[in-house]
Design a protein around this motif. Structure first.
Motif, PDB file in Angstrom:
ATOM      1  N   VAL A 125      34.473  61.377  44.183  1.00 18.57           N
ATOM      2  CA  VAL A 125      34.312  60.978  45.570  1.00 18.57           C
ATOM      3  C   VAL A 125      35.645  61.183  46.285  1.00 18.57           C
ATOM      4  O   VAL A 125      36.703  60.811  45.764  1.00 18.57           O
ATOM      5  N   ILE A 126      35.592  61.782  47.461  1.00 12.85           N
ATOM      6  CA  ILE A 126      36.795  61.997  48.278  1.00 12.85           C
ATOM      7  C   ILE A 126      37.001  60.744  49.124  1.00 12.85           C
ATOM      8  O   ILE A 126      36.074  60.270  49.782  1.00 12.85           O
ATOM      9  N   ARG A 127      38.224  60.243  49.110  1.00 13.74           N
ATOM     10  CA  ARG A 127      38.563  59.021  49.828  1.00 13.74           C
ATOM     11  C   ARG A 127      39.696  59.280  50.814  1.00 13.74           C
ATOM     12  O   ARG A 127      40.653  59.970  50.487  1.00 13.74           O
ATOM     13  N   VAL A 128      39.582  58.685  51.988  1.00 12.14           N
ATOM     14  CA  VAL A 128      40.703  58.658  52.925  1.00 12.14           C
ATOM     15  C   VAL A 128      41.341  57.282  52.790  1.00 12.14           C
ATOM     16  O   VAL A 128      40.662  56.259  52.914  1.00 12.14           O
ATOM     17  N   VAL A 129      42.634  57.280  52.504  1.00 11.86           N
ATOM     18  CA  VAL A 129      43.401  56.050  52.307  1.00 11.86           C
ATOM     19  C   VAL A 129      44.449  56.002  53.423  1.00 11.86           C
ATOM     20  O   VAL A 129      45.564  56.482  53.246  1.00 11.86           O
ATOM     21  N   PRO A 130      44.085  55.441  54.589  1.00 14.97           N
ATOM     22  CA  PRO A 130      44.984  55.510  55.745  1.00 14.97           C
ATOM     23  C   PRO A 130      46.372  54.912  55.506  1.00 14.97           C
ATOM     24  O   PRO A 130      47.366  55.458  55.959  1.00 14.97           O
ATOM     25  N   ARG A 131      46.416  53.798  54.792  1.00 15.44           N
ATOM     26  CA  ARG A 131      47.698  53.163  54.484  1.00 15.44           C
ATOM     27  C   ARG A 131      47.733  52.950  52.975  1.00 15.44           C
ATOM     28  O   ARG A 131      47.200  51.975  52.455  1.00 15.44           O
ATOM     29  N   VAL A 132      48.386  53.877  52.308  1.00 14.09           N
ATOM     30  CA  VAL A 132      48.372  53.905  50.839  1.00 14.09           C
ATOM     31  C   VAL A 132      48.834  52.581  50.242  1.00 14.09           C
ATOM     32  O   VAL A 132      48.277  52.118  49.241  1.00 14.09           O
ATOM     33  N   GLU A 133      49.795  51.956  50.865  1.00 17.07           N
ATOM     34  CA  GLU A 133      50.336  50.703  50.319  1.00 17.07           C
ATOM     35  C   GLU A 133      49.291  49.574  50.314  1.00 17.07           C
ATOM     36  O   GLU A 133      49.400  48.629  49.546  1.00 17.07           O
ATOM     37  N   ARG A 134      48.277  49.657  51.159  1.00 19.88           N
ATOM     38  CA  ARG A 134      47.237  48.619  51.197  1.00 19.88           C
ATOM     39  C   ARG A 134      46.077  48.925  50.251  1.00 19.88           C
ATOM     40  O   ARG A 134      45.242  48.064  49.988  1.00 19.88           O
ATOM     41  N   GLU A 135      45.980  50.151  49.783  1.00 15.00           N
ATOM     42  CA  GLU A 135      44.949  50.592  48.845  1.00 15.00           C
ATOM     43  C   GLU A 135      43.528  50.429  49.389  1.00 15.00           C
ATOM     44  O   GLU A 135      42.574  50.316  48.624  1.00 15.00           O
ATOM     45  N   GLU A 136      43.369  50.427  50.708  1.00 13.51           N
ATOM     46  CA  GLU A 136      42.045  50.390  51.325  1.00 13.51           C
ATOM     47  C   GLU A 136      41.612  51.818  51.584  1.00 13.51           C
ATOM     48  O   GLU A 136      42.438  52.668  51.932  1.00 13.51           O
ATOM     49  N   PHE A 137      40.326  52.103  51.431  1.00 13.66           N
ATOM     50  CA  PHE A 137      39.886  53.478  51.622  1.00 13.66           C
ATOM     51  C   PHE A 137      38.472  53.519  52.156  1.00 13.66           C
ATOM     52  O   PHE A 137      37.728  52.545  52.088  1.00 13.66           O
ATOM     53  N   VAL A 138      38.124  54.694  52.685  1.00 13.88           N
ATOM     54  CA  VAL A 138      36.768  54.992  53.126  1.00 13.88           C
ATOM     55  C   VAL A 138      36.329  56.247  52.380  1.00 13.88           C
ATOM     56  O   VAL A 138      37.047  57.254  52.368  1.00 13.88           O
ATOM     57  N   ASN A 139      35.161  56.195  51.753  1.00 13.39           N
ATOM     58  CA  ASN A 139      34.605  57.382  51.102  1.00 13.39           C
ATOM     59  C   ASN A 139      34.124  58.348  52.182  1.00 13.39           C
ATOM     60  O   ASN A 139      33.369  57.948  53.074  1.00 13.39           O
ATOM     61  N   VAL A 140      34.557  59.611  52.091  1.00 10.41           N
ATOM     62  CA  VAL A 140      34.200  60.596  53.120  1.00 10.41           C
ATOM     63  C   VAL A 140      33.533  61.849  52.560  1.00 10.41           C
ATOM     64  O   VAL A 140      33.121  62.717  53.320  1.00 10.41           O
ATOM     65  N   GLY A 141      33.431  61.962  51.257  1.00 12.81           N
ATOM     66  CA  GLY A 141      32.825  63.171  50.704  1.00 12.81           C
ATOM     67  C   GLY A 141      32.725  63.135  49.197  1.00 12.81           C
ATOM     68  O   GLY A 141      33.150  62.179  48.550  1.00 12.81           O
ATOM     69  N   VAL A 142      32.151  64.217  48.679  1.00 17.45           N
ATOM     70  CA  VAL A 142      31.970  64.367  47.235  1.00 17.45           C
ATOM     71  C   VAL A 142      32.292  65.809  46.860  1.00 17.45           C
ATOM     72  O   VAL A 142      31.920  66.737  47.576  1.00 17.45           O
ATOM     73  N   ILE A 143      32.983  65.968  45.746  1.00 17.11           N
ATOM     74  CA  ILE A 143      33.222  67.293  45.153  1.00 17.11           C
ATOM     75  C   ILE A 143      32.378  67.347  43.886  1.00 17.11           C
ATOM     76  O   ILE A 143      32.477  66.450  43.046  1.00 17.11           O
ATOM     77  N   LEU A 144      31.562  68.383  43.746  1.00 21.08           N
ATOM     78  CA  LEU A 144      30.701  68.523  42.570  1.00 21.08           C
ATOM     79  C   LEU A 144      31.007  69.849  41.886  1.00 21.08           C
ATOM     80  O   LEU A 144      31.116  70.880  42.548  1.00 21.08           O
ATOM     81  N   SER A 145      31.159  69.790  40.568  1.00 20.67           N
ATOM     82  CA  SER A 145      31.480  70.976  39.775  1.00 20.67           C
ATOM     83  C   SER A 145      30.540  71.079  38.592  1.00 20.67           C
ATOM     84  O   SER A 145      30.320  70.101  37.870  1.00 20.67           O
ATOM     85  N   CYS A 146      29.975  72.268  38.394  1.00 22.40           N
ATOM     86  CA  CYS A 146      29.165  72.545  37.210  1.00 22.40           C
ATOM     87  C   CYS A 146      29.698  73.840  36.608  1.00 22.40           C
ATOM     88  O   CYS A 146      29.523  74.928  37.181  1.00 22.40           O
ATOM     89  N   GLU A 147      30.376  73.699  35.485  1.00 25.13           N
ATOM     90  CA  GLU A 147      31.018  74.857  34.870  1.00 25.13           C
ATOM     91  C   GLU A 147      29.995  75.933  34.482  1.00 25.13           C
ATOM     92  O   GLU A 147      30.203  77.115  34.731  1.00 25.13           O
TER      93      GLU A 147
END
Length: 136
Positions: free
Chosen positions: A11-33
């Motif tokens: 899951v791709i997360r945006v962490v606006p203030r890294v020191e607070r460790e709060e995030f919003v999920n904004v996407g997914v990366i999927l891989s199938c070899e």
């Protein structure tokens, strides 16, 4: 019957203030070899990001998220990373980092069908805000 494909996703997360460790999920990366499949789907809800940090640079976030999609697509536009095989690009994208964009730990799944549909399912479960439950 078709054999199930094993896939990995993060899951791709945006962490606006890294020191607070709060995030919003904004996407997914999927891989199938096995299918040589690597794709990211991204949907940003600016209201949710601004709730965590009213000063967040949404344009900058958008450019960085577009870079993730470009690396997944591969090719010259995402060089030099875009020239690597899909699996290597997935590992590069999901490497642990302390930045405004991060990914969850990598998870595994199995899919006997359409990987695009699987990606859509993961977006619904992990990224999109579900409507509130209706009391019975």
């Amino acid at each position: 019957m078709r054999e199930a494909d094993t896939y990995d996703y993060a899951v791709i997360r945006v962490v606006p203030r890294v020191e607070r460790e709060e995030f919003v999920n904004v996407g997914v990366i999927l891989s199938c070899e096995r299918a040589r499949f690597l794709k990211a789907r991204i949907e940003v809800d600016p209201t949710r990001l601004l709730a965590l940090d009213p000063s967040i640079d949404l344009e900058l976030v958008g450019r960085h998220l577009a870079a993730i999609a470009a690396v997944c697509e591969g090719g010259e536009a995402a060089a030099p990373i875009g020239l690597l095989p899909p699996r290597a690009r997935f590992h590069w994208l999901t490497a642990k980092r302390s930045a405004i964009l991060q990914t969850s730990p990598v998870h595994m799944g199995r899919c006997a069908g359409d990987l695009d549909a699987t990606l859509e399912h993961l977006m619904t479960r992990m990224v999109r805000v579900l409507p509130p439950a209706v009391p019975v």
